[in-house]
Write a protein that holds these residues in place. Structure first.
Motif, PDB file in Angstrom:
ATOM      1  N   LEU A 276      64.773  67.829   3.751  1.00 11.95           N
ATOM      2  CA  LEU A 276      65.518  67.025   2.976  1.00 11.95           C
ATOM      3  C   LEU A 276      64.744  66.057   1.976  1.00 11.95           C
ATOM      4  N   SER A 277      63.764  65.697   2.380  1.00 11.68           N
ATOM      5  CA  SER A 277      62.763  64.809   1.594  1.00 11.68           C
ATOM      6  C   SER A 277      62.535  65.597   0.296  1.00 11.68           C
ATOM      7  N   ALA A 278      61.889  66.594   0.413  1.00  8.88           N
ATOM      8  CA  ALA A 278      61.505  67.665  -0.498  1.00  8.88           C
ATOM      9  C   ALA A 278      62.304  67.968  -1.531  1.00  8.88           C
ATOM     10  N   PHE A 279      63.635  68.051  -0.878  1.00  7.08           N
ATOM     11  CA  PHE A 279      64.943  68.763  -1.806  1.00  7.08           C
ATOM     12  C   PHE A 279      65.280  67.679  -2.721  1.00  7.08           C
ATOM     13  N   VAL A 280      65.247  66.270  -2.261  1.00  9.62           N
ATOM     14  CA  VAL A 280      65.693  65.151  -3.116  1.00  9.62           C
ATOM     15  C   VAL A 280      64.762  64.652  -3.888  1.00  9.62           C
ATOM     16  N   SER A 281      63.261  65.060  -3.791  1.00  6.30           N
ATOM     17  CA  SER A 281      62.150  64.859  -4.584  1.00  6.30           C
ATOM     18  C   SER A 281      62.299  65.837  -5.571  1.00  6.30           C
ATOM     19  N   TYR A 282      62.599  66.919  -5.358  1.00  6.19           N
ATOM     20  CA  TYR A 282      62.717  68.150  -6.332  1.00  6.19           C
ATOM     21  C   TYR A 282      63.810  67.742  -7.434  1.00  6.19           C
ATOM     22  N   LEU A 283      65.026  67.244  -6.793  1.00  3.10           N
ATOM     23  CA  LEU A 283      66.038  66.900  -7.924  1.00  3.10           C
ATOM     24  C   LEU A 283      65.602  65.766  -8.586  1.00  3.10           C
ATOM     25  N   MET A 284      64.977  64.820  -8.163  1.00  3.56           N
ATOM     26  CA  MET A 284      64.392  63.637  -8.980  1.00  3.56           C
ATOM     27  C   MET A 284      63.801  64.134 -10.065  1.00  3.56           C
ATOM     28  N   LEU A 285      62.747  65.029  -9.746  1.00  4.17           N
ATOM     29  CA  LEU A 285      61.500  65.348 -10.358  1.00  4.17           C
ATOM     30  C   LEU A 285      61.988  66.307 -11.553  1.00  4.17           C
ATOM     31  N   TYR A 286      63.017  67.051 -11.098  1.00  6.74           N
ATOM     32  CA  TYR A 286      63.315  68.169 -12.143  1.00  6.74           C
ATOM     33  C   TYR A 286      64.719  68.315 -12.459  1.00  6.74           C
ATOM     34  N   VAL A 287      65.572  67.536 -11.946  1.00  7.29           N
ATOM     35  CA  VAL A 287      67.016  67.722 -12.431  1.00  7.29           C
ATOM     36  C   VAL A 287      67.437  66.380 -12.953  1.00  7.29           C
ATOM     37  N   PHE A 288      67.065  65.191 -12.207  1.00  2.00           N
ATOM     38  CA  PHE A 288      67.524  63.932 -12.881  1.00  2.00           C
ATOM     39  C   PHE A 288      65.985  63.293 -13.223  1.00  2.00           C
ATOM     40  N   THR A 289      65.268  63.850 -13.910  1.00  2.00           N
ATOM     41  CA  THR A 289      64.200  63.444 -14.773  1.00  2.00           C
ATOM     42  C   THR A 289      64.410  62.334 -15.411  1.00  2.00           C
ATOM     43  N   ASP A 290      65.460  62.324 -16.361  1.00  2.00           N
ATOM     44  CA  ASP A 290      65.531  61.134 -17.267  1.00  2.00           C
ATOM     45  C   ASP A 290      65.925  59.795 -16.298  1.00  2.00           C
ATOM     46  N   ASN A 291      66.539  60.118 -15.356  1.00  2.00           N
ATOM     47  CA  ASN A 291      66.942  58.874 -14.369  1.00  2.00           C
ATOM     48  C   ASN A 291      65.727  58.219 -13.858  1.00  2.00           C
ATOM     49  N   LEU A 292      64.702  59.102 -13.527  1.00  2.00           N
ATOM     50  CA  LEU A 292      63.626  58.969 -12.866  1.00  2.00           C
ATOM     51  C   LEU A 292      62.743  58.092 -13.688  1.00  2.00           C
ATOM     52  N   ILE A 293      62.793  58.566 -15.148  1.00  2.00           N
ATOM     53  CA  ILE A 293      61.855  57.723 -16.074  1.00  2.00           C
ATOM     54  C   ILE A 293      62.293  56.548 -16.323  1.00  2.00           C
ATOM     55  N   ALA A 294      63.804  56.414 -16.489  1.00  2.00           N
ATOM     56  CA  ALA A 294      64.673  55.304 -16.635  1.00  2.00           C
ATOM     57  C   ALA A 294      64.132  54.244 -15.559  1.00  2.00           C
ATOM     58  N   SER A 295      64.003  54.640 -14.308  1.00  2.00           N
ATOM     59  CA  SER A 295      63.824  53.809 -13.096  1.00  2.00           C
ATOM     60  C   SER A 295      62.454  53.230 -12.924  1.00  2.00           C
ATOM     61  N   TYR A 296      61.394  53.559 -13.889  1.00  2.00           N
ATOM     62  CA  TYR A 296      60.263  53.266 -13.985  1.00  2.00           C
ATOM     63  C   TYR A 296      60.212  51.751 -14.760  1.00  2.00           C
ATOM     64  N   SER A 297      61.190  51.855 -15.461  1.00  2.00           N
ATOM     65  CA  SER A 297      61.462  50.620 -16.409  1.00  2.00           C
ATOM     66  C   SER A 297      62.105  49.324 -15.483  1.00  2.00           C
ATOM     67  N   ASN A 298      62.557  49.729 -14.509  1.00  2.00           N
ATOM     68  CA  ASN A 298      63.128  48.758 -13.547  1.00  2.00           C
ATOM     69  C   ASN A 298      62.593  48.856 -12.157  1.00  2.00           C
ATOM     70  N   PRO A 299      61.641  48.120 -11.761  1.00  2.00           N
ATOM     71  CA  PRO A 299      60.941  48.488 -10.621  1.00  2.00           C
ATOM     72  C   PRO A 299      61.681  47.856  -9.429  1.00  2.00           C
ATOM     73  N   VAL A 300      62.864  47.210  -9.688  1.00  2.00           N
ATOM     74  CA  VAL A 300      63.720  46.832  -8.751  1.00  2.00           C
ATOM     75  C   VAL A 300      64.282  47.698  -7.931  1.00  2.00           C
ATOM     76  N   ILE A 301      64.496  48.984  -8.510  1.00  2.00           N
ATOM     77  CA  ILE A 301      65.224  50.170  -7.745  1.00  2.00           C
ATOM     78  C   ILE A 301      64.133  50.522  -6.937  1.00  2.00           C
ATOM     79  N   TYR A 302      62.997  50.951  -7.398  1.00  2.00           N
ATOM     80  CA  TYR A 302      61.888  51.278  -6.300  1.00  2.00           C
ATOM     81  C   TYR A 302      61.733  50.446  -5.082  1.00  2.00           C
ATOM     82  N   TYR A 303      61.417  49.172  -5.340  1.00  2.00           N
ATOM     83  CA  TYR A 303      60.922  48.372  -4.310  1.00  2.00           C
ATOM     84  C   TYR A 303      62.380  48.107  -3.457  1.00  2.00           C
ATOM     85  N   GLY A 304      63.536  48.054  -4.047  1.00  2.00           N
ATOM     86  CA  GLY A 304      64.719  47.760  -3.214  1.00  2.00           C
ATOM     87  C   GLY A 304      65.042  48.877  -2.199  1.00  2.00           C
ATOM     88  N   ALA A 305      64.598  50.449  -2.770  1.00  2.00           N
ATOM     89  CA  ALA A 305      64.675  51.254  -1.929  1.00  2.00           C
ATOM     90  C   ALA A 305      63.605  51.418  -1.007  1.00  2.00           C
TER      91      ALA A 305
END
Length: 228
Positions: free
Chosen positions: A31-60
């Protein structure tokens, strides 16, 4: 934990208990690998956008801590919430892992993952086969882990490459030892309960092994990444 019987005391019962636990571990890692794959290859733009908002990562990350303690507590109490909490935690961990994995080359990630799998299997086998009590190793590993956590926090401010390398090496040793111990603990739990193990026990053991694997993978990833 409750006394609802799931397995009977026999070698076959112990094997089923191991199979149950490793099925859950595989489910969590998958499940972890699948979600990581989705973020890296399907929702790439969302991942890139999240880098500019560290609150998302640290909140998670904070939510992860809440979930892992909640899942552990629910498993100990053998409540129905244990499995859903474990799966939600695994999915969220896949999300946060994608932020880390994205900073490494694909070849390095694959090398670290395959190496983690190899080390995990070897140490798991040692934990099952060795008759010597590994409790001492587990205590030493936990003591070292506290030191590693403190050193890691300090190294955030000093950013010392040598210290980072040493921390990663120690982390590999720590989680390798814990993998062996946790597998031996599975046998002890089964024997101490007379084979009367519950789903709560299985989820609790699976959570421990899942955490061991993920931390081993991340430690190896940092080692291989430093040499890339």
């Amino acid at each position: 934990m409750n006394d609802n019987v799931i397995y009977t005391q026999s070698d076959a019962g112990l094997n089923r208990f191991f199979a149950k636990i490793y099925g859950l571990v595989g489910m969590g890692i998958g499940l972890s690998a699948f979600v990581s794959y989705l973020m890296l290859y399907v929702f790439t733009d969302n991942l890139i956008a999240s880098y500019s908002n560290p609150v998302i990562y640290y909140g998670a990350c904070i939510l992860e801590l809440v979930l892992v303690f909640s899942a552990s507590s629910a498993a100990r109490k053998n409540t129905p919430a244990a499995l859903p909490l474990f799966l939600v935690y695994s999915a969220l961990n896949g999300f946060t892992l994608s932020f880390i994995i994205a900073t490494y080359a694909q070849a390095v990630v694959l090398q670290a993952f395959l190496s983690a799998m190899g080390v995990f299997l070897v140490m798991a086998l040692i934990g099952v086969v060795v008759k010597r009590d590994l409790s001492g190793i587990a205590k030493a590993a936990m003591a070292l882990l506290i030191g590693v956590i403190i050193a890691s926090v300090l190294n955030i401010f000093f950013a010392n490459g040598t210290m980072s390398y040493i921390i990663s090496l120690l982390s590999v040793a720590i989680f390798s030892g814990l993998i062996a111990y946790d597998n031996q603990l599975i046998k002890r739990v089964y024997q101490s309960t007379g084979g009367r193990t519950t789903d709560g026990w299985a989820i609790s053991m699976a959570l421990n092994l899942y955490l061991d694997f993920i931390n081993l993978f991340l430690s190896l990833l940092r080692l291989f990444g430093d040499n890339d």
